[in-house]
Design an enzyme around this catalytic site. Structure first.
Site, PDB file in Angstrom:
ATOM      1  N   LYS A  41       0.219  -4.385  -9.865  1.00  0.00           N
ATOM      2  CA  LYS A  41      -0.083  -4.624  -8.449  1.00  0.00           C
ATOM      3  C   LYS A  41      -0.759  -3.406  -7.811  1.00  0.00           C
ATOM      4  CE  LYS A  41       3.758  -5.571  -6.532  1.00  0.00           C
ATOM      5  NZ  LYS A  41       4.111  -4.590  -5.536  1.00  0.00           N
ATOM      6  N   ARG A 120       9.551  -7.886   0.993  1.00  0.00           N
ATOM      7  CA  ARG A 120      10.228  -8.021  -0.293  1.00  0.00           C
ATOM      8  C   ARG A 120      11.370  -9.019  -0.212  1.00  0.00           C
ATOM      9  NH1 ARG A 120       8.761  -3.010  -2.562  1.00  0.00           N
ATOM     10  NH2 ARG A 120       9.445  -2.483  -4.620  1.00  0.00           N
ATOM     11  N   ARG A 159       3.550   3.810 -17.329  1.00  0.00           N
ATOM     12  CA  ARG A 159       2.897   4.062 -16.046  1.00  0.00           C
ATOM     13  C   ARG A 159       3.028   5.525 -15.617  1.00  0.00           C
ATOM     14  NH1 ARG A 159       3.863  -0.025 -11.161  1.00  0.00           N
ATOM     15  NH2 ARG A 159       5.868   0.979 -10.869  1.00  0.00           N
ATOM     16  N   ARG A 192       7.361   8.159 -12.256  1.00  0.00           N
ATOM     17  CA  ARG A 192       8.218   8.003 -11.075  1.00  0.00           C
ATOM     18  C   ARG A 192       9.676   7.843 -11.489  1.00  0.00           C
ATOM     19  NH1 ARG A 192       5.302   3.266  -7.834  1.00  0.00           N
ATOM     20  NH2 ARG A 192       7.417   2.497  -8.060  1.00  0.00           N
ATOM     21  N   ARG A 203      15.741  -2.626 -10.630  1.00  0.00           N
ATOM     22  CA  ARG A 203      14.618  -3.140  -9.837  1.00  0.00           C
ATOM     23  C   ARG A 203      14.254  -4.563 -10.235  1.00  0.00           C
ATOM     24  NH1 ARG A 203       9.985   0.904 -10.680  1.00  0.00           N
ATOM     25  NH2 ARG A 203       8.922  -0.144  -8.990  1.00  0.00           N
TER      26      ARG A 203
HETATM   27  P1  AMP Z   1       7.575   0.271  -4.771  1.00  0.00           P
HETATM   28  O1  AMP Z   1       6.689   1.455  -4.860  1.00  0.00           O
HETATM   29  O2  AMP Z   1       7.013  -0.818  -3.902  1.00  0.00           O
HETATM   30  O3  AMP Z   1       8.005  -0.241  -6.111  1.00  0.00           O
HETATM   31  O4  AMP Z   1       8.909   0.760  -4.007  1.00  0.00           O
HETATM   32  C1  AMP Z   1       9.733   1.769  -4.533  1.00  0.00           C
HETATM   33  C2  AMP Z   1      11.123   1.641  -3.939  1.00  0.00           C
HETATM   34  O5  AMP Z   1      11.059   1.789  -2.505  1.00  0.00           O
HETATM   35  C3  AMP Z   1      11.810   0.314  -4.166  1.00  0.00           C
HETATM   36  O6  AMP Z   1      12.441   0.265  -5.435  1.00  0.00           O
HETATM   37  C4  AMP Z   1      12.795   0.287  -3.004  1.00  0.00           C
HETATM   38  O7  AMP Z   1      13.895   1.136  -3.244  1.00  0.00           O
HETATM   39  C5  AMP Z   1      11.993   0.903  -1.874  1.00  0.00           C
HETATM   40  N1  AMP Z   1      11.231  -0.111  -1.109  1.00  0.00           N
HETATM   41  C6  AMP Z   1       9.880  -0.129  -0.935  1.00  0.00           C
HETATM   42  N2  AMP Z   1       9.526  -1.162  -0.176  1.00  0.00           N
HETATM   43  C7  AMP Z   1      10.658  -1.840   0.139  1.00  0.00           C
HETATM   44  C8  AMP Z   1      10.928  -3.022   0.882  1.00  0.00           C
HETATM   45  N3  AMP Z   1       9.944  -3.727   1.459  1.00  0.00           N
HETATM   46  N4  AMP Z   1      12.226  -3.419   0.991  1.00  0.00           N
HETATM   47  C9  AMP Z   1      13.218  -2.732   0.420  1.00  0.00           C
HETATM   48  N5  AMP Z   1      13.034  -1.616  -0.318  1.00  0.00           N
HETATM   49  C10 AMP Z   1      11.762  -1.169  -0.456  1.00  0.00           C
END
Ligand code: AMP
Length: 255
Positions: A41, A120, A159, A192, A203
């Protein structure tokens, strides 16, 4: 770069301004990207933003940027959000929504937006619809990327992310020109914290439980565009644009 402009207003929130705001678009694209972690994504977001001129609004990037704020300047809500994130768990809806509301200018920006990682949950999606409606802007489509689980797991392990410009690489699928070094800004690429195996499992579980119902939510609203995430980034990108254009043509012929 993840886009052709900086994202200061989104990353910092409050009254922070972008140094180079995205160019005003006649018909700004306002899109949401959905897909399990590791599906590619972030890479698609990068390509779509570069070529469609929209701004990449990732909530994950906001939380990661907040990590560099000194501990005494962090609010208790932010501190607890970072703790959820570190464990790979979803941050509570109220915290995420407060953060997005504080950045509403980015949603009404004349350059358009590409939301990544938000919404989300259905609660977040309903709140987003309300925020957009209150500000007289509307979603064009929700691009939902699909891939079998085994392929997702293989992608996640390789990644690597740039801490500087947030560009995303893959050690085999999309390697940087020089191993461990960002092609765009020379930053030292890293894995990360939430891409490590224990966090990945949490996740995936959180995605299945909270995010999959979103697909149904947007399908019912006629906004969902499903795209296979199999193949090379450029192929997936072409598939995405073709699906979006087909939608525009169908929409125009209906009106
Ligand atoms: P991502 O980079 O989108 O995978 O986000 C990394 C982490 O940030 C996720 O595993 C969550 O802990 C937190 N996070 C990011 N966006 C959200 C969201 N919309 N709702 C809840 N947690 C979020």
């Amino acid at each position: 770069m993840t886009a052709n402009h900086d994202r200061t207003a989104w990353l910092k929130g409050g009254t922070a301004l972008c140094k180079t705001p995205p160019p005003r678009q006649l018909q700004p694209r306002r899109l949401v990207l959905l897909g399990a972690p590791g599906i590619g994504k972030g890479t698609q977001a990068e390509l779509l933003c570069e070529r469609l001129g929209t701004c990449h609004l990732s909530t994950g990037d906001v939380f990661r940027a907040a990590k560099s704020i000194s501990q005494c300047e962090r609010t208790p809500a932010l501190e607890s959000a970072l703790d959820f994130m570190k464990r790979g768990a979803l941050v509570p809806d109220t915290t995420v929504l407060d953060m997005v509301r504080e950045r509403v200018r980015c949603l009404t920006c004349a350059g358009g937006f590409l939301l990544d990682g938000f919404p989300r949950t259905v609660v977040q999606a309903e709140a987003l619809a309300q925020i957009l409606q209150q500000n007289s802007v509307f979603l064009e489509a929700v691009l939902s990327y699909d891939l079998p689980l085994e392929q997702i797991v293989a992608r996640l392990g390789g990644r690597r992310t740039c801490p500087g410009c947030k560009a995303v690489f893959h050690i085999t699928g999309r390697p940087p020109k020089k191993a461990g070094v960002c092609d765009h800004c020379g930053g030292a690429l890293y894995q990360r914290e939430d891409d490590r195996p224990e966090a990945i499992r949490v996740r995936m579980d959180a995605y299945e439980k909270s995010t999959a119902p979103l697909i149904e939510f947007y399908r019912k609203q006629g906004l969902l565009v499903s795209i296979s995430a199999d193949g090379k980034p450029e192929e997936i990108y072409q598939r995405s644009v073709a699906a979006l254009n087909a939608r525009t043509v169908v929409g125009q012929s209906r009106s």
